[in-house]
Scaffold this motif. Structure first.
Motif, PDB file in Angstrom:
ATOM      1  N   GLU A  25       2.929   4.316   6.582  1.00 48.89           N
ATOM      2  CA  GLU A  25       3.017   3.292   5.535  1.00 48.89           C
ATOM      3  C   GLU A  25       2.054   3.591   4.388  1.00 48.89           C
ATOM      4  O   GLU A  25       2.401   3.472   3.218  1.00 48.89           O
TER       5      GLU A  25
ATOM      6  N   ASP B 241       3.118   4.443   0.460  1.00 50.55           N
ATOM      7  CA  ASP B 241       2.646   3.649  -0.675  1.00 50.55           C
ATOM      8  C   ASP B 241       1.840   4.492  -1.658  1.00 50.55           C
ATOM      9  O   ASP B 241       1.915   4.297  -2.872  1.00 50.55           O
TER      10      ASP B 241
ATOM     11  N   GLN C 177      -6.352  -5.539   2.380  1.00 50.88           N
ATOM     12  CA  GLN C 177      -4.980  -5.316   2.860  1.00 50.88           C
ATOM     13  C   GLN C 177      -4.703  -6.109   4.129  1.00 50.88           C
ATOM     14  O   GLN C 177      -3.608  -6.649   4.300  1.00 50.88           O
TER      15      GLN C 177
ATOM     16  N   TYR D 147      -4.165  -9.563   2.996  1.00 47.31           N
ATOM     17  CA  TYR D 147      -2.922  -9.655   2.221  1.00 47.31           C
ATOM     18  C   TYR D 147      -1.703  -9.679   3.139  1.00 47.31           C
ATOM     19  O   TYR D 147      -0.726 -10.395   2.880  1.00 47.31           O
ATOM     20  N   THR D 148      -1.765  -8.900   4.213  1.00 41.91           N
ATOM     21  CA  THR D 148      -0.620  -8.820   5.134  1.00 41.91           C
ATOM     22  C   THR D 148      -0.766  -9.745   6.340  1.00 41.91           C
ATOM     23  O   THR D 148       0.074  -9.715   7.241  1.00 41.91           O
ATOM     24  N   HIS D 149      -1.809 -10.551   6.366  1.00 46.13           N
ATOM     25  CA  HIS D 149      -2.021 -11.469   7.481  1.00 46.13           C
ATOM     26  C   HIS D 149      -0.837 -12.438   7.584  1.00 46.13           C
ATOM     27  O   HIS D 149      -0.316 -12.937   6.580  1.00 46.13           O
ATOM     28  N   GLU D 150      -0.429 -12.701   8.804  1.00 45.56           N
ATOM     29  CA  GLU D 150       0.763 -13.522   9.034  1.00 45.56           C
ATOM     30  C   GLU D 150       0.668 -14.887   8.364  1.00 45.56           C
ATOM     31  O   GLU D 150       1.616 -15.355   7.732  1.00 45.56           O
TER      32      GLU D 150
ATOM     33  N   ALA E  99       0.908 -14.550   4.528  1.00 47.06           N
ATOM     34  CA  ALA E  99       2.277 -14.240   4.116  1.00 47.06           C
ATOM     35  C   ALA E  99       3.185 -15.460   4.182  1.00 47.06           C
ATOM     36  O   ALA E  99       4.099 -15.614   3.370  1.00 47.06           O
TER      37      ALA E  99
ATOM     38  N   ARG F 214       2.806 -13.565  -3.618  1.00 47.77           N
ATOM     39  CA  ARG F 214       1.685 -12.655  -3.387  1.00 47.77           C
ATOM     40  C   ARG F 214       1.856 -11.445  -4.297  1.00 47.77           C
ATOM     41  O   ARG F 214       2.964 -10.953  -4.484  1.00 47.77           O
TER      42      ARG F 214
ATOM     43  N   TRP G 293      -0.374  -7.674  -5.610  1.00 51.22           N
ATOM     44  CA  TRP G 293      -1.522  -6.776  -5.438  1.00 51.22           C
ATOM     45  C   TRP G 293      -1.563  -5.824  -6.623  1.00 51.22           C
ATOM     46  O   TRP G 293      -0.602  -5.103  -6.886  1.00 51.22           O
TER      47      TRP G 293
END
Length: 868
Positions: free
Chosen positions: A42, A46, A195, A198-201, A204, A210, A212
């Motif tokens: 991933e 990116d 990160q 930002y991607t925490h359940e 989200a 959201r 970035w």
């Protein structure tokens, strides 16, 4: 063509992710094993996307080389994926399963290496952008240089939970926009932590929008705002406007009715930053703005600042093992010792540990290979990331201050006082002194110390218990190596081994001696400005050669083990700083009196060194540090009219020339030792009362004898700092203390009576330090006591069981530090408004303190650190 190759690599990476997602869903046991592969894939995907976007918007001739380098990496990605898939589809015999697992780890390492290569391309491209007259790098959604991979760093989960609680889902101010910062040195994991948030359940699911934005070293508000709009799903053509105000309005309108979570990553100080912030509406939706930066005060209005620190020894070793050996993270016995040395030199920096581990993972697992790596310790990618901090420093003076840190030993704690004095003697602060004529060199130096702390170059390692100023600081080993490298390039700095006789015509030199004898016979060092000795070797031909260094301003032998100084040291006519602390010198040569420019003379921690009367002829002296000296004749200290600091001088030596203090108009700090019942303290204090600018006084008693009465301290009406170190029968009354005392320290006084009823009446007292000061079990602060107290430090109060605080007492207290008070089990509820609580105690008491209601109230408002 290049774009097609990169897009192909991105597509292959995405297909691999789909495959891995399917494997994880159908085989739960494979989930953990595939996790590391997914993370690195991933990240690389990116990164390639970001680089592709970057070069698409910067299609100049100059970018051709960087595009070809990215294309080459994309080719390697294509090959690596093909090889990995081939291994993944082999029959699953037990032996092949092992090799499949190993190949997964090898693939992760390979991908990680490619990300480092992309990182290097980005660093080079950024520098070329900064060097160009008009080009500017664009913002990107995901940075091409992720500092540390998600899920790899030890101890990150605690940081995530803390930031979630204090910055994102906080109870206070929950309805408005809350701005928070993650700060720390380069490579410490700020982006990774952001990160993970930002991607925490929960993030989200609870935030409607959201976005970035990676903010590059050079950016425009237009670039950042346009990137935000693109992430909202709007086409480029619809927002291709030249007016930043129009872009700001679009962002504002898009966000003002929604709950949003915006990350601005890798932010540097820029005048356009404030304009960007005006695009974020303060709606009533509990929106959040998260900024990552290497600059602590990047956001002046931040509600919460989270400092991402380096890893401890245990976490560092675990990360190293995982990086080198994968999930079979056991180091062979013959490599453990040298492996730990490598980890020590990485100094807890995740990026350095992972780079070192990545390089070692492809080397032969032999002592010779690892020893060779340790000797050179080439962490080029880490250095490139850290070097950005150097290039972004705000002034040439600040850069010079950073470069001269290289004269200290790597991995040691630095005395701020000494560092500032070395800067001063080296002439670094002269330029700033011209602009700030009203400020002293010390004040200017302290300003730059604060700036280097603010930019996460220095870490605070200790503060004065008296006035809470920074007393000790620390520079990470990786930053120290950068300082040495840049100083070698820019200021003719040299670190010389004892057997290195290469001619380099250096201006600044650090000689590292081994235990072998050091034979010095170089004739070309006549241009040296500073000379520092480190190690513990002996000098085979003495120090007679020093007389040739006519331009030398700084000579430092601290902790070297020196026994004698050359009789001709007076020939160093330019010398301004002479450091002889912590040696074995017994006698000082009379030629010292010829050092007419000497401003700092440090002979502390040389047991019973004989000081000649000629020392009082050095009228240029500003700071004189001594301890346990022997004076054969009366001290003629009135000749030292420029002296600002004098520590420590024996009370016995003062009795000869008491009245000479009155001529020392510049004396600000005085330390007197060996004060006991026999000492005529009243005469000393009467003499000191005539010193116009005396601000700080330290009185140290004898080890087993009590000091005499101090009731005449009130005559020192200009004193603001007072430290009493030694046995006392009782304290003077509150009216017998100097009226303007703001900072007080009682150390080893071992009072039988509670000192609080006296001290609480000192109307201007702001900081109080009590260490082994009281022998009783209970201390009581009365109603409205300590009206101005902001900081209280209590340590080694071995019998203290109860601390009572009356209603309305200590209303301004912000900071409480308690060390080694083993029977103090509770904190008064009146201390619930503290912003900082630091406590070192037993495990049982730590648990009890954490369970108290007062501690819970503190943790909601400030920082709580209770260590067993």
């Amino acid at each position: 063509m290049a774009e097609a190759i990169v897009l192909s690599a991105v597509e292959k990476l995405e297909n691999l992710l789909v495959i891995k997602e399917g494997v994880s869903k159908h085989r739960k046991t494979a989930k953990e094993k595939e996790e590391l592969v997914v993370v690195v894939v991933e990240g690389l995907r990116d990164d390639l996307r970001g680089m592709l976007s970057l070069f698409t918007n910067n299609s100049t001739k100059e970018s051709g080389d960087y595009i070809s380098r990215v294309t080459e990496i994309a080719h390697d990605v294509d090959v690596a994926i093909d090889n990995y898939i081939l291994q993944d589809t082999q029959p699953k015999s037990p032996i092949l399963r092992f090799f499949k697992f190993s190949s997964g780890h090898a693939f992760s390492r390979e991908i990680h290496g490619m990300r480092h290569r992309l990182q290097a391309v980005w660093c080079d491209f950024s520098r070329s952008e900064e060097a160009g007259p008009t080009t500017r790098s664009t913002s990107r959604r995901i940075p091409p240089a992720v500092e540390v991979e998600v899920g790899v760093v030890e101890g990150m989960k605690e940081d995530v939970e803390l930031v979630l609680r204090k910055a994102i889902f906080l109870e206070e101010s929950a309805q408005g926009l809350a701005t928070s910062c993650i700060v720390g040195m380069g490579g410490v994991g700020k982006t990774t932590l952001a990160q993970m948030l930002y991607t925490h359940e929960r993030v989200a699911s609870e935030f409607e929008i959201r976005a970035w934005v990676y903010v590059s070293t050079e950016f425009t508000s237009k670039q950042v705002l346009k990137e935000l709009i693109l992430q909202f799903g709007v086409n480029y053509d619809e927002v291709d406007a030249d007016e930043p105000s129009r872009l700001r309005d679009i962002v504002y309108q898009h966000l003002h009715t929604t709950r949003y979570f915006i990350v601005l990553d890798h932010v540097w100080r820029d005048k356009e930053l404030d304009f960007v912030f005006t695009a974020f509406p303060h709606n009533e939706k509990a929106s959040r703005l998260l900024v990552t930066s290497r600059i602590r005060d990047i956001i002046g209005h931040a509600q919460y600042i989270h400092e991402r620190r380096t890893l401890d020894h245990i976490q560092s070793w675990r990360l190293f093992l995982k990086t080198v050996f994968g999930e079979y993270n056991k180091c062979p016995n013959h490599l453990v010792e040298i492996g730990r040395k490598i980890v020590t030199r990485c100094d807890g920096l995740p990026l350095a540990i992972m780079e070192a581990g990545g390089k070692l993972s492809v080397k032969e697992q032999s002592e010779s290979e690892w020893a060779s790596f340790l000797e050179s310790m080439d962490l080029s990618s880490t250095s490139e990331i850290l070097e950005l901090s150097y290039h972004k420093m705000r002034s040439p003076i600040m850069k010079s201050c950073f470069l001269h840190v290289g004269s200290f030993m790597e991995g040691t704690t630095i005395r701020v006082q000494k560092l500032v004095q070395l800067w001063t003697a080296g002439g670094i602060l002269d330029v700033s002194r011209g602009k700030e004529k009203s400020k002293t060199d010390e004040e200017i130096g302290i300003f730059f110390i604060a700036e280097l702390i603010n930019e996460c170059i220095f870490e605070v390692k200790g503060r004065s218990k008296t006035d809470y100023r920074v007393k000790y600081c620390y520079i990470n080993r990786n930053l120290h190596r950068l300082a040495v490298a840049k100083a070698t390039e820019e200021i003719r700095f040299e670190v010389r081994k004892s057997d290195d006789l290469t001619s380099k015509k250096s201006r600044h030199c650090v000689i590292c001696c081994s235990r072998d004898k050091f034979n010095y016979h170089r004739d070309h060092d006549k241009h040296l400005i500073s000379l520092v000795f480190r190690g513990g070797g002996s000098l085979d031909n003495g120090l007679s050669w020093l007389k040739r260094l006519k331009l030398l301003k700084i000579l430092d032998f601290e902790g070297f083990g020196l026994k004698t100084l050359p009789v001709n040291i007076g020939k160093l006519i330019s010398l301004e700083y002479l450091g002889l602390r912590n040696n074995f010198i017994k006698q000082l040569p009379q030629s010292l009196a010829k050092l007419k420019r000497l401003e700092v003379f440090d002979i502390a921690l040389n047991f019973e060194v004989e000081v000649p009367r000629h020392i009082w002829k050095i009228r240029s002296l500003r700071h004189l540090y001594m301890s346990d000296i022997i004076c054969m004749e009366p001290l003629q200290i009135d000749d030292l009219k420029n002296l600002q600091t004098l520590t420590y001088i024996s009370a016995d030596n003062l009795t000869y020339e008491l009245l000479r203090f009155e001529k020392m108009d510049n004396l600000r700090k005085l330390g007197i030792q060996e004060v006991d019942r026999i000492t005529d303290v009243s005469k000393i204090l009467a003499s000191l009362a005539m010193v116009k600018n005396l601000d700080c006084l330290i009185l140290k008693g004898s080890r087993f004898r009590r000091m005499s009465s101090l009731d005449e301290l009130c005559s020192l009406n200009r004193l603001t700092q007072l430290k009493l170190d030694g046995l006392l029968t009782k304290l003077p009354s509150a009216t017998d203390f100097p009226p303007d005392i703001r900072y007080m320290s009682l150390v080893n006084t071992s009072l039988d009576e509670d000192p609080m009823p006296v001290l609480e009446k000192l109307s201007k007292l702001q900081i109080l330090n009590l260490r082994n000061a009281f022998m009783g079990e209970e201390m009581m602060v009365s109603h409205l006591g300590f009206a101005e107290l902001e900081g209280l430090c209590m340590g080694e109060l071995w019998r203290l069981r109860n601390l009572q605080v009356g209603e309305g007492a200590m209303p301004k207290l912000k900071r409480l530090e308690i060390n080694n008070c083993p029977y103090l089990e509770t904190l008064p509820k009146e201390m619930a408004n503290l912003k900082e609580l630091k406590m070192v105690t037993t495990k049982g008491i730590a648990r009890k303190i954490l369970e108290t209601g007062a501690c819970g109230s503190i943790s909601k408002r400030g920082h709580v650190d209770i260590q067993p």
